[in-house]
Design a protein around this motif. Structure first.
Motif, PDB file in Angstrom:
ATOM      1  N   ASN A 248       0.855  -1.181   0.000  1.00  0.00           N
ATOM      2  CA  ASN A 248       0.000   0.000   0.000  1.00  0.00           C
ATOM      3  C   ASN A 248       0.888   1.227   0.000  1.00  0.00           C
ATOM      4  N   VAL A 249       0.910   1.922  -1.126  1.00  0.00           N
ATOM      5  CA  VAL A 249       1.750   3.114  -1.280  1.00  0.00           C
ATOM      6  C   VAL A 249       0.962   4.309  -0.747  1.00  0.00           C
ATOM      7  N   PRO A 250       1.573   5.166   0.101  1.00  0.00           N
ATOM      8  CA  PRO A 250       0.837   6.292   0.685  1.00  0.00           C
ATOM      9  C   PRO A 250       0.315   7.271  -0.375  1.00  0.00           C
ATOM     10  N   ASP A 251      -0.952   7.654  -0.234  1.00  0.00           N
ATOM     11  CA  ASP A 251      -1.630   8.521  -1.209  1.00  0.00           C
ATOM     12  C   ASP A 251      -1.151   9.962  -1.184  1.00  0.00           C
ATOM     13  N   ASN A 252      -0.841  10.474   0.010  1.00  0.00           N
ATOM     14  CA  ASN A 252      -0.592  11.907   0.142  1.00  0.00           C
ATOM     15  C   ASN A 252       0.829  12.317  -0.219  1.00  0.00           C
ATOM     16  N   ARG A 253       1.669  11.383  -0.619  1.00  0.00           N
ATOM     17  CA  ARG A 253       3.048  11.718  -0.971  1.00  0.00           C
ATOM     18  C   ARG A 253       3.217  11.807  -2.476  1.00  0.00           C
TER      19      ARG A 253
ATOM     20  N   VAL B  35       8.638   9.798  -3.981  1.00  0.00           N
ATOM     21  CA  VAL B  35       8.885   9.431  -2.589  1.00  0.00           C
ATOM     22  C   VAL B  35       8.052   8.216  -2.203  1.00  0.00           C
ATOM     23  N   ALA B  36       6.816   8.162  -2.685  1.00  0.00           N
ATOM     24  CA  ALA B  36       5.902   7.080  -2.320  1.00  0.00           C
ATOM     25  C   ALA B  36       6.403   5.718  -2.807  1.00  0.00           C
ATOM     26  N   LEU B  37       7.046   5.691  -3.969  1.00  0.00           N
ATOM     27  CA  LEU B  37       7.540   4.409  -4.494  1.00  0.00           C
ATOM     28  C   LEU B  37       8.650   3.822  -3.624  1.00  0.00           C
TER      29      LEU B  37
ATOM     30  N   HIS C 236       5.775  15.564 -14.204  1.00  0.00           N
ATOM     31  CA  HIS C 236       5.541  16.508 -13.122  1.00  0.00           C
ATOM     32  C   HIS C 236       5.558  15.892 -11.723  1.00  0.00           C
ATOM     33  N   ASN C 237       5.841  14.618 -11.562  1.00  0.00           N
ATOM     34  CA  ASN C 237       5.942  13.951 -10.261  1.00  0.00           C
ATOM     35  C   ASN C 237       4.689  14.211  -9.412  1.00  0.00           C
ATOM     36  N   PRO C 238       3.528  13.688  -9.828  1.00  0.00           N
ATOM     37  CA  PRO C 238       2.274  13.978  -9.123  1.00  0.00           C
ATOM     38  C   PRO C 238       2.171  13.236  -7.791  1.00  0.00           C
ATOM     39  N   ARG C 239       1.192  13.618  -7.003  1.00  0.00           N
ATOM     40  CA  ARG C 239       0.887  12.848  -5.794  1.00  0.00           C
ATOM     41  C   ARG C 239       0.181  11.565  -6.229  1.00  0.00           C
TER      42      ARG C 239
END
Length: 127
Positions: free
Chosen positions: A8-13, A17-19, A41-44
């Motif tokens: 489960n990858v964090p949504d708010n990052r 960073v989340a990967l 653009h490296n989205p959240r």
């Protein structure tokens, strides 16, 4: 939360960073994956649609990088091999002590655990 490679990858990052929440994916591999699939653009993570998540999952599968269970299994097999051949490093792993030559007289509290108080000799008063 998005499920990528069984994690489960964090949504708010931000995606980069989340990967890194995936075992075996660090900042460098994360950047390479994002560049390979063409997200500039490296989205959240919460801003990604299912198509983008599918592209990320397939890019990770195709990357050839060991991640999660496979990487953990390989690491454990390497440690098991050292223990089985009775190498010095295997002995240190088995005893739960530092493996890479660090001192243990002081420090190494992380590996050895909390300090255990040892009762000392009683001192007799000098007359």
């Amino acid at each position: 939360m998005a499920l990528i490679a069984g994690v489960n990858v964090p949504d708010n990052r931000r995606l980069e960073v989340a990967l890194t929440a995936i075992h075996g994916v660090g900042p460098k591999v994360s950047k390479q994956l994002i560049n390979r699939i063409g997200l500039d653009h490296n989205p959240r993570v919460r801003e990604l649609n299912e198509e983008d998540l599918a592209r990320i999952r397939s890019a990770i599968d195709r990357s050839g990088v060991l991640i999660e269970g496979d990487l953990r299994r390989e690491t454990q097999m390497n440690i098991r091999r050292l223990v089985d051949i009775q190498a010095y490093r295997g002995l240190r792993h088995r005893r739960g002590l530092p493996v890479r030559g660090q001192r243990t007289r002081t420090n190494s509290r992380t590996k050895r655990g909390r300090r255990a108080t040892v009762a000392g000799k009683k001192r007799t008063a000098k007359h």
